[in-house]
Design an enzyme around this catalytic site. Structure first.
Site, PDB file in Angstrom:
ATOM      1  N   GLU A   1      52.605 132.645  44.633  1.00  0.00           N
ATOM      2  CA  GLU A   1      52.965 133.268  45.494  1.00  0.00           C
ATOM      3  C   GLU A   1      52.005 133.889  46.459  1.00  0.00           C
ATOM      4  OE1 GLU A   1      56.101 136.096  44.762  1.00  0.00           O
ATOM      5  OE2 GLU A   1      56.824 136.393  46.732  1.00  0.00           O
TER       6      GLU A   1
ATOM      7  N   GLU B   1      64.991 137.552  46.791  1.00  0.00           N
ATOM      8  CA  GLU B   1      64.493 138.523  46.227  1.00  0.00           C
ATOM      9  C   GLU B   1      64.487 139.722  47.301  1.00  0.00           C
ATOM     10  OE1 GLU B   1      60.307 138.718  44.100  1.00  0.00           O
ATOM     11  OE2 GLU B   1      59.990 138.989  46.056  1.00  0.00           O
TER      12      GLU B   1
HETATM   13  C1  LER Z   1      56.047 140.818  45.342  1.00  0.00           C
HETATM   14  O1  LER Z   1      56.023 141.424  46.772  1.00  0.00           O
HETATM   15  C2  LER Z   1      56.920 139.483  45.554  1.00  0.00           C
HETATM   16  O2  LER Z   1      57.205 138.992  46.337  1.00  0.00           O
HETATM   17  C3  LER Z   1      57.122 139.179  44.321  1.00  0.00           C
HETATM   18  O3  LER Z   1      58.034 137.731  44.376  1.00  0.00           O
HETATM   19  C4  LER Z   1      55.810 138.750  43.200  1.00  0.00           C
HETATM   20  O4  LER Z   1      55.745 138.822  42.128  1.00  0.00           O
HETATM   21 MN    MN Z   2      58.361 137.388  46.528  1.00  0.00          MN
END
Ligand code: LER
Ligand code: MN
Length: 274
Positions: free
Chosen positions: A157, A251
């Site tokens: 990521e 998320e």
């Molecule tokens: C952290 O900002 C994030 O986006 C997570 O998905 C990374 O572990």
């Molecule tokens: Mn993330």
């Protein structure tokens, strides 16, 4: 077909972070299923803390899949990172992520490398960027095949500039993936980070193309899609045109509360992808 997922954190030290559900796997799964999500994405303290049999049973009872397992706790709790100048720390980071790969792989799901990629040029013994990238490459070339043996990708990521100085944009990350021996590392594109770093999010997703393995579905302010100012229409159009067949996973911050964030996410998901 694009599938929906929602995040659940089991890490007390990550409180305040962008996870919709917290602490209670059973309650989070029940709510995710009730709202119609396809899967959950789990953020554990360590993969070894998870009870695989119990999770399998829980997911089966609720008709859910495991979308992915996050490894950020390796950084948050243990300060492990794949580009640490100390070889022992790098080895522990590799073991920590390896355990997540093995656990998630048993569910047909990938592990995520986000915060554990680290940063270059910091600490008491700063090293040049090239050295950090060489270490990152070395680790991904070991961990990618480990995931491949379980027939799952490994997710890398790119993060925004305040969280890493290794790779912030899709273009730079795609170029880096091209330097790896393994072809099993896919990109996790997080719309929150992309809102900060990309000139045009939809174009960046198109550039990621077949490298895109997972998407964090978050608005400009890291709240549920629809609660910020990101223009989702061209992003959804790009994903559909690319025939993206992975997860869009919320998320996001649990604001104003977990249930409202989850309801807003699934409403946005249905609006754009169903
Ligand atoms: C952290 O900002 C994030 O986006 C997570 O998905 C990374 O572990
Ligand atoms: Mn993330």
């Amino acid at each position: 077909m694009i599938s929906s997922a929602i995040t659940l954190s089991l890490v007390p030290e990550a409180r305040g972070g962008p996870f919709v559900f917290w602490d209670d796997l059973e309650a989070g799964c029940a709510k995710a299923a009730e709202l119609g999500f396809d899967a959950i994405e789990i953020f554990p303290s360590h993969a070894d803390d998870l009870d695989g049999l119990a999770l399998r049973d829980l997911l089966r009872r609720h008709g859910l899949k495991l979308a992915a397992v996050g490894t950020g706790a390796g950084w948050v709790k243990r300060k492990l990172r794949l580009t640490d100048p100390d070889p022992h720390v790098r080895m522990c980071a590799r073991d920590f992520i390896g355990a997540a790969i093995d656990f998630a792989g048993g569910f047909g799901a990938p592990a995520i490398i986000g915060s554990m990629q680290g940063r270059w040029g910091e600490g008491p013994n700063p090293v040049p960027r090239e050295q950090s990238l060489a270490w990152l490459k070395e680790e991904l070339d070991q961990l990618g095949p480990r995931a491949h043996a379980l027939e799952v990708p490994l997710l890398y990521e790119p993060l925004n500039r305040y969280e890493t100085n290794l790779f912030n944009t899709v273009a730079d990350a795609v170029n880096f993936l091209g330097t790896l021996r393994t072809q099993n590392v896919k990109l996790l594109c997080d719309l929150f980070h992309m809102n900060i770093e990309e000139a045009d999010i939809a174009s960046a997703l198109r550039l990621a193309g077949p490298h895109l393995g997972h998407l964090h579905f978050a608005d400009s302010n890291r709240r549920a899609i629809g609660f910020g100012h990101t223009d989702i229409a061209p992003i959804a159009a790009a994903l559909r045109e690319m025939n993206y067949g992975g997860y869009v996973s919320a998320e996001v911050l649990p604001l104003p509360d977990s249930e409202t964030a989850a309801r807003q996410t699934i409403a946005s998901f249905k609006r754009w992808f169903r």
